[in-house]
Design an enzyme around this catalytic site. Sequence first.
Site, PDB file in Angstrom:
ATOM      1  N   TYR A  35     -19.683-115.361  47.350  1.00 48.58           N
ATOM      2  CA  TYR A  35     -19.230-115.731  45.929  1.00 48.58           C
ATOM      3  C   TYR A  35     -19.072-114.418  44.954  1.00 48.58           C
ATOM      4  O   TYR A  35     -18.883-113.241  45.286  1.00 48.58           O
ATOM      5  CB  TYR A  35     -19.890-116.915  45.429  1.00 48.58           C
ATOM      6  CG  TYR A  35     -20.080-118.083  46.293  1.00 48.58           C
ATOM      7  CD1 TYR A  35     -18.896-118.715  47.124  1.00 48.58           C
ATOM      8  CD2 TYR A  35     -21.180-118.522  46.730  1.00 48.58           C
ATOM      9  CE1 TYR A  35     -19.055-119.453  47.905  1.00 48.58           C
ATOM     10  CE2 TYR A  35     -21.466-119.499  47.757  1.00 48.58           C
ATOM     11  CZ  TYR A  35     -20.254-120.076  48.271  1.00 48.58           C
ATOM     12  OH  TYR A  35     -20.509-121.127  49.108  1.00 48.58           O
ATOM     13  N   VAL A  57     -25.241-122.735  50.411  1.00 49.14           N
ATOM     14  CA  VAL A  57     -26.016-123.373  49.287  1.00 49.14           C
ATOM     15  C   VAL A  57     -27.298-124.163  50.128  1.00 49.14           C
ATOM     16  O   VAL A  57     -28.206-124.442  49.414  1.00 49.14           O
ATOM     17  CB  VAL A  57     -25.299-124.240  48.481  1.00 49.14           C
ATOM     18  CG1 VAL A  57     -25.036-125.536  49.209  1.00 49.14           C
ATOM     19  CG2 VAL A  57     -26.059-124.575  47.234  1.00 49.14           C
TER      20      VAL A  57
END
Lengths: 312, 312, 312, 312
Positions: free
Chosen positions: B243, B261
Amino acid sequence: MKNIASIVADIAEEMRGMTDRGQVANYIPPLACVSPDRFGIAVVMADGTVHAGGDAEEPFSIQSVSKVFSLTLALGMIGDALWSRVGREPSGSAFNSIVQLETEQGIPRNPFINAGAIVVADVLLASGTPAEAIAGVLRFVRGLARDETISIDASVAAAELATGYRNLALANYMRSFGNLMHPVEQALGVYFHQCALAMSCRQLAMAGRFLAHDGRDPATGRCIVTPQRARRINALMMLCGHYDNSGEFAFRVGLPGKSGVGGGILAVVPGTASIAVWSPGLNAKGNSQLGALALERLAARTGWSVFEAAQG
Amino acid sequence: MKNIASIVADIAEEMRGMTDRGQVANYIPPLACVSPDRFGIAVVMADGTVHAGGDAEEPFSIQSVSKVFSLTLALGMIGDALWSRVGREPSGSAFNSIVQLETEQGIPRNPFINAGAIVVADVLLASGTPAEAIAGVLRFVRGLARDETISIDASVAAAELATGYRNLALANYMRSFGNLMHPVEQALGVYFHQCALAMSCRQLAMAGRFLAHDGRDPATGRCIVTPQRARRINALMMLCGHYDNSGEFAFRVGLPGKSGVGGGILAVVPGTASIAVWSPGLNAKGNSQLGALALERLAARTGWSVFEAAQG
Amino acid sequence: MKNIASIVADIAEEMRGMTDRGQVANYIPPLACVSPDRFGIAVVMADGTVHAGGDAEEPFSIQSVSKVFSLTLALGMIGDALWSRVGREPSGSAFNSIVQLETEQGIPRNPFINAGAIVVADVLLASGTPAEAIAGVLRFVRGLARDETISIDASVAAAELATGYRNLALANYMRSFGNLMHPVEQALGVYFHQCALAMSCRQLAMAGRFLAHDGRDPATGRCIVTPQRARRINALMMLCGHYDNSGEFAFRVGLPGKSGVGGGILAVVPGTASIAVWSPGLNAKGNSQLGALALERLAARTGWSVFEAAQG
Amino acid sequence: MKNIASIVADIAEEMRGMTDRGQVANYIPPLACVSPDRFGIAVVMADGTVHAGGDAEEPFSIQSVSKVFSLTLALGMIGDALWSRVGREPSGSAFNSIVQLETEQGIPRNPFINAGAIVVADVLLASGTPAEAIAGVLRFVRGLARDETISIDASVAAAELATGYRNLALANYMRSFGNLMHPVEQALGVYFHQCALAMSCRQLAMAGRFLAHDGRDPATGRCIVTPQRARRINALMMLCGHYDNSGEFAFRVGLPGKSGVGGGILAVVPGTASIAVWSPGLNAKGNSQLGALALERLAARTGWSVFEAAQG
């Protein structure tokens, strides 16, 4: 695999015949006057052998490629303290975008977008007057390339200064956030002069060798930066070296590189080679169209991508 | 250099003692319940040797790491046609940002931000029903890891479906631009299930080997993708795998990698090794804090950065 | 309804006792030194009666309120041609945002955000040197207020010039799009001097009368602008007069108004009155906290909102 | 001044002859099928006299004009608590922009952009099922217009539901920030049905009378909202009633108004009149081209602008 010399010669020949050569930058007259027919390539191997082709000896305005050298100098001066003033992430926007600066409070995303390079130039001013800072950049690049004939094209710097409203805006904007320490005019003076460095592909490839060899100039054995720093500068080139086209370059070429609006690209193959290409026609994102194509072919034929298992 | 086995063992030991372990993702209960004390690492060398440490055998939710596998499948189905629907540039914004989609007319910046992965899931639906598409992903990953015990955690997928409003927004938004071909619920169904793949570090590192070896599984010699495609997926991981923290990861670690995540990271050393690390605590940008630190130390001690001259 | 004189006196008295007075602007020393205890109000009725209260005779820096007068002058010079260089829509962002300028190619959203007012100042330079343009603004305002003692506070202008990096950024940015005709320094010189106009509430309310009376000064009968233009300037004040707080002001007060960072607000009640209030403490959006509150109470007690059926 | 009847008749006649009528909305079939030749106008004076012209009796889809009525209902239900969930500022962007929602954490800028109206619809669901909430809106509008024939066009609502991906994205996005209390489908169900209200100019002008008369229906004397609330709704219409064209409308017309993509506009002259115009062709910003022009002429010839001294 054919030998490198043949590959380089083939590519130079192929580029000569290309008709779709992109658009030459025309925002200042000295750049606009360069013929789109030019193409040069120089590859310096680890042992010092140089494979060159096309207009490899013709100096051109290296423009943003200079940001690699000024960053190296600034890191030498203040080390990681730089990273409190400049980020290390791709910008996701154009090279001269000002939007991100507002969102992120005057901290440019990385040292290779214009705003980031202006902060770097501001750091260089800690070494003295603008003239001294510019002289320092020139001396550094000459030393890297071991070539005292390298010079700065004053007409290019002057033309940039006369029309550089966007960069004036970026600099004043950062100044308003306290992220420039010296007068805006001085930081831009250093910035525009470093961008006006005129170098040939051969000179540029020579100057980039330390990045291909863990920070050491293989010709002299001299340590320019630590291995860690060389690796990190390469990482920044890979992630941010081609503005909002960096993903495309990594995808197609797979090498750390830095492009300039003059049509030059410096790329390094860690452990193997330092490469410079030049062709003044730019693609829609502002990177050399034939330069990128030549590097794509070179990486494909040599297996030099850093993402490939069986390198070189 | 110490041998790899010792380095891996040392790092696993060092991570055990760390107190600042980041925050475990808590937006869905199944993820929030994982202990932050977990840390695992597995390194699969070219010859098949596995060096593992810590909780390397414990399955965790691979979440966004799965985007590497779904991208590989989608490219196998429609090839470069994918790139008319998804870009290849870093986003310069958060993983779930919707701003860029408005500016760029529903075309996500890359296949590793959520929006891009939802488009990829939509492509997978060309192969059949959502159940068939999900089965296809599972079959693919099991085959890569040569481990039929790998499964999808239905409770994780269900929890995501129940609360995934942001992803529903992204999907509907792209649908409004005509960039989804199937019902939003179906594309998200595939997406949430692929993210719910539960794998151990060992399994994940095994599944990633083809990316370290020019697209070929060195255990079987089977060609999963072409060398060019493997190189390109690696490039995408390097540029966009973390990201808006991808620059930081490249700067510190210097390897193509993809984080999730759930705290997992897959990284590859072209020609040398496939690596998986896992620790559920995340840094401020949503990437595994100890996972990234472990990879930084591993790369530093082994010289495995792709930006280093003297690799391995 | 109580008579206006009592209402004004009451409000002045109420404001005196307020403890939450906002924050005085402190970005330049001359503004930072003003006491937050100050409050003034002046209401000039159609027949010329003045109801004043508090520090209504004390001059303050009118800052952005001056944009109403410079806009009026610029429209007098080039008419609707102005609207090709400045928009007429609320900005949806802060007074000094540069983001919108990038999206909209250097055209500011309206003449009351800083960028728009700098374009207006650039237009005023068509009348002569910066000194002449500034003199023209001063002469215009003195004429409107029929008060030759109104002056420009040179120390305020000098302080703005010394630190106005953000405005320099805005101006250079617009220049890069070709939306400034004169040197940036000249446009900013005019802009900073007009903002440094020092006026009392009484003077300001007098100067604004033409906007309340269809463009005509009711004292002299002289036509300053056409009725249509007066109406349109009022519309711009209503929509854009309080930066990103204009909706709030319309919601609470319901009158066309223009605020300044010095704490002044000019508001007009078409056909009925011209009003100036002043209190240097600002709310979070940069508008006078007590000034807005005073106007809200005045409008509520008099029924002067333009959105009310039974006015005055 | 000519009398109102003549002015209205003249304008209806003038509009009939216009050739540049804008583009009819075509994103759903029921709207796309309406002839661009239509134009209607109805003006209801304070005493109840109606001046109508053109197709004033033909029902059309009022679309976003309905947001005025749903806002009024929602304020009646929860009062100022609404303002913690919706802002009161112009958006500075398109009616369906999602960018602002990301920056401002799921709080729409005002109740008249789509996102804001969806929140308002969510509030209405506190009164019961979606069917009950929709029935409540219809009952309210029928009561205001004192006309039980007003209905909702189910085919329009169905078409919106079938293709409303952008609104689904907005709703899910706000839901992810916790700014919707009910299922997205329910809030959108209410929203799409209220937008599908079919009303003639006469009916719409009747329904808007309370806004022109301090919240009271002059026909019955019934108080719909308090004078303060009427004033505030008018302020919101003035500042935000025409999306990113509100400045232009205020500049040209100078009346609080609300437009819809069906080509209708409701405008009010406080104390004097309620006006509805309709012509389905839209300008580039999505507002009725002839509708705005007709109102501009009406305001100019009657002196009805709220920014004018000598009204009506």
